[in-house]
Design a protein around this motif. Structure first.
Motif, PDB file in Angstrom:
ATOM      1  N   TRP A   1       0.805  -1.215   0.000  1.00 17.70           N
ATOM      2  CA  TRP A   1       0.000   0.000   0.000  1.00 17.70           C
ATOM      3  C   TRP A   1       0.843   1.272   0.000  1.00 17.70           C
ATOM      4  O   TRP A   1       0.587   2.218  -0.753  1.00 17.70           O
ATOM      5  CB  TRP A   1      -0.933  -0.003   1.209  1.00 17.70           C
ATOM      6  CG  TRP A   1      -1.902   1.137   1.228  1.00 17.70           C
ATOM      7  CD1 TRP A   1      -1.720   2.378   1.776  1.00 17.70           C
ATOM      8  CD2 TRP A   1      -3.226   1.147   0.663  1.00 17.70           C
ATOM      9  NE1 TRP A   1      -2.838   3.148   1.611  1.00 17.70           N
ATOM     10  CE2 TRP A   1      -3.788   2.422   0.923  1.00 17.70           C
ATOM     11  CE3 TRP A   1      -3.978   0.208  -0.026  1.00 17.70           C
ATOM     12  CZ2 TRP A   1      -5.058   2.767   0.515  1.00 17.70           C
ATOM     13  CZ3 TRP A   1      -5.252   0.553  -0.434  1.00 17.70           C
ATOM     14  CH2 TRP A   1      -5.787   1.823  -0.166  1.00 17.70           C
TER      15      TRP A   1
ATOM     16  N   VAL B   1      -2.031   5.502 -10.907  1.00 15.52           N
ATOM     17  CA  VAL B   1      -3.060   4.451 -10.937  1.00 15.52           C
ATOM     18  C   VAL B   1      -4.321   4.981 -11.600  1.00 15.52           C
ATOM     19  O   VAL B   1      -4.921   4.329 -12.463  1.00 15.52           O
ATOM     20  CB  VAL B   1      -3.375   3.938  -9.511  1.00 15.52           C
ATOM     21  CG1 VAL B   1      -4.626   3.047  -9.518  1.00 15.52           C
ATOM     22  CG2 VAL B   1      -2.191   3.157  -8.956  1.00 15.52           C
ATOM     23  N   GLY B   2      -4.736   6.179 -11.225  1.00 14.05           N
ATOM     24  CA  GLY B   2      -5.955   6.757 -11.785  1.00 14.05           C
ATOM     25  C   GLY B   2      -5.849   7.006 -13.279  1.00 14.05           C
ATOM     26  O   GLY B   2      -6.759   6.664 -14.043  1.00 14.05           O
TER      27      GLY B   2
ATOM     28  N   ILE C   1       2.236   2.610  -3.422  1.00 13.05           N
ATOM     29  CA  ILE C   1       1.336   2.847  -4.554  1.00 13.05           C
ATOM     30  C   ILE C   1       1.286   4.339  -4.905  1.00 13.05           C
ATOM     31  O   ILE C   1       1.095   5.178  -4.040  1.00 13.05           O
ATOM     32  CB  ILE C   1      -0.090   2.348  -4.243  1.00 13.05           C
ATOM     33  CG1 ILE C   1      -0.087   0.826  -4.020  1.00 13.05           C
ATOM     34  CG2 ILE C   1      -1.054   2.704  -5.374  1.00 13.05           C
ATOM     35  CD1 ILE C   1      -1.425   0.275  -3.565  1.00 13.05           C
ATOM     36  N   GLU C   2       1.470   4.654  -6.179  1.00 18.24           N
ATOM     37  CA  GLU C   2       1.328   6.033  -6.675  1.00 18.24           C
ATOM     38  C   GLU C   2      -0.077   6.180  -7.241  1.00 18.24           C
ATOM     39  O   GLU C   2      -0.340   5.840  -8.404  1.00 18.24           O
ATOM     40  CB  GLU C   2       2.376   6.333  -7.751  1.00 18.24           C
ATOM     41  CG  GLU C   2       3.789   6.435  -7.228  1.00 18.24           C
ATOM     42  CD  GLU C   2       4.753   6.938  -8.282  1.00 18.24           C
ATOM     43  OE1 GLU C   2       4.494   8.001  -8.895  1.00 18.24           O
ATOM     44  OE2 GLU C   2       5.763   6.245  -8.521  1.00 18.24           O
ATOM     45  N   TRP C   3      -0.987   6.700  -6.424  1.00 22.57           N
ATOM     46  CA  TRP C   3      -2.401   6.709  -6.784  1.00 22.57           C
ATOM     47  C   TRP C   3      -2.706   7.611  -7.970  1.00 22.57           C
ATOM     48  O   TRP C   3      -3.651   7.350  -8.719  1.00 22.57           O
ATOM     49  CB  TRP C   3      -3.239   7.103  -5.581  1.00 22.57           C
ATOM     50  CG  TRP C   3      -3.260   6.020  -4.551  1.00 22.57           C
ATOM     51  CD1 TRP C   3      -2.595   5.985  -3.364  1.00 22.57           C
ATOM     52  CD2 TRP C   3      -3.963   4.771  -4.648  1.00 22.57           C
ATOM     53  NE1 TRP C   3      -2.837   4.806  -2.715  1.00 22.57           N
ATOM     54  CE2 TRP C   3      -3.674   4.042  -3.467  1.00 22.57           C
ATOM     55  CE3 TRP C   3      -4.811   4.205  -5.604  1.00 22.57           C
ATOM     56  CZ2 TRP C   3      -4.213   2.772  -3.228  1.00 22.57           C
ATOM     57  CZ3 TRP C   3      -5.341   2.945  -5.379  1.00 22.57           C
ATOM     58  CH2 TRP C   3      -5.039   2.243  -4.192  1.00 22.57           C
ATOM     59  N   SER C   4      -1.908   8.654  -8.174  1.00 23.20           N
ATOM     60  CA  SER C   4      -2.138   9.524  -9.331  1.00 23.20           C
ATOM     61  C   SER C   4      -1.939   8.743 -10.629  1.00 23.20           C
ATOM     62  O   SER C   4      -2.758   8.819 -11.552  1.00 23.20           O
ATOM     63  CB  SER C   4      -1.183  10.718  -9.279  1.00 23.20           C
ATOM     64  OG  SER C   4      -1.312  11.501 -10.448  1.00 23.20           O
TER      65      SER C   4
ATOM     66  N   SER D   1       1.923  -0.220  -7.573  1.00 18.28           N
ATOM     67  CA  SER D   1       0.854   0.506  -8.267  1.00 18.28           C
ATOM     68  C   SER D   1       0.093  -0.374  -9.245  1.00 18.28           C
ATOM     69  O   SER D   1      -1.077  -0.113  -9.546  1.00 18.28           O
ATOM     70  CB  SER D   1       1.431   1.724  -8.997  1.00 18.28           C
ATOM     71  OG  SER D   1       2.078   2.602  -8.094  1.00 18.28           O
TER      72      SER D   1
END
Length: 245
Positions: free
Chosen positions: A60, A68-69, A63-66, A163
């Motif tokens: 967790w 991922v989106g 993870i690079e959520w930007s 990610s």
């Protein structure tokens, strides 16, 4: 068949825990040959979802959520259209085309001079997502598209591997829904103990992969990622030729 899927689930999960991908690329071609295209891809997506769900908690923080989106949303959006296109094409030709495109794309990425600027903008992320979504729904292999992006963008291994897990969850669920509603694909009926054994294989594979972390440097890990993508491309090509013949 079950023993083969169990063994591959173990190996593929261990590799995915280290590299971030490899599960579907290794399992899908075998499952397609054993169960047929529709059920083979469906069971691959179910098991890939389980594997990634189990991995997310331990990965967790990396993870690079930007990213991922920007990758996952185009991937999910592309799956219904790719699934519809799949109904118009000969399945064997789809596998051959996917295999050839991966080989060409990955080859071009590897030949990029080391002095070149990394390609990591939003458009590259969107294209990677579309490639992962289309590859997943058409042939059960979305990893090669992400490998090409990882090489071009020089994404750090830890963040890359972490990610990818939420991306695979969303791609797998979208693939299951698209193939079920558009192509009429169904999940094969297995006995409860078969699912249990497969879950055990995935869990043990994750444990082995977790214990291997830190013992392999980043260059070796990305070498494994590239090798897996090439293996996935070759297996896709071979699967297509076998179905064509």
């Amino acid at each position: 068949m079950l023993i083969g899927i169990l063994l591959l689930s173990f190996i593929a999960t261990a590799l995915q825990r280290i590299t971030g991908l490899g599960f579907a690329m290794l399992l899908a071609p075998f499952a397609v040959v054993a169960l047929g295209t529709h059920q083979g891809i469906m069971i691959t997506m179910v098991l890939a979802t389980i594997a990634s769900l189990l991995m997310v908690p331990s990965m967790w923080r990396d993870i690079e959520w930007s990213k991922v989106g920007w990758i996952a949303i185009p991937a999910v959006i592309s799956t219904p259209l790719a699934s519809w296109v799949g109904t118009l094409l000969n399945t064997s030709l789809v596998y051959i085309l996917v295999g050839l495109l991966v080989m060409v794309g990955l080859g071009a990425a590897l030949l990029m001079p080391a002095t070149s600027e990394p390609i990591s903008g939003r458009s590259a992320q969107v294209l990677a997502g579309v490639g992962a979504g289309a590859g997943g729904v058409l042939a059960g292999v979305g990893g090669p598209a992400m490998t090409i992006y990882g090489v071009l963008s020089r994404w750090p291994v830890a963040s890359f591997a972490a990610s990818l897990q939420p991306i695979w969850i969303l791609v797998s669920v979208a693939t299951l829904a698209s193939r079920y509603f558009i192509q009429g694909s169904t999940i094969p009926v297995l006995s409860w103990w078969a699912w249990l054994l497969t879950a055990v294989g995935i869990s043990v594979g994750m444990f082995v992969g977790q214990r291997s972390l830190g013992k392999v440097n980043d260059r070796v890990v990305f070498g494994i990622v590239i090798a897996l993508a090439m293996i996935g491309a070759v297996l896709s090509l071979v699967t297509g030729v076998m179905e064509l013949l």
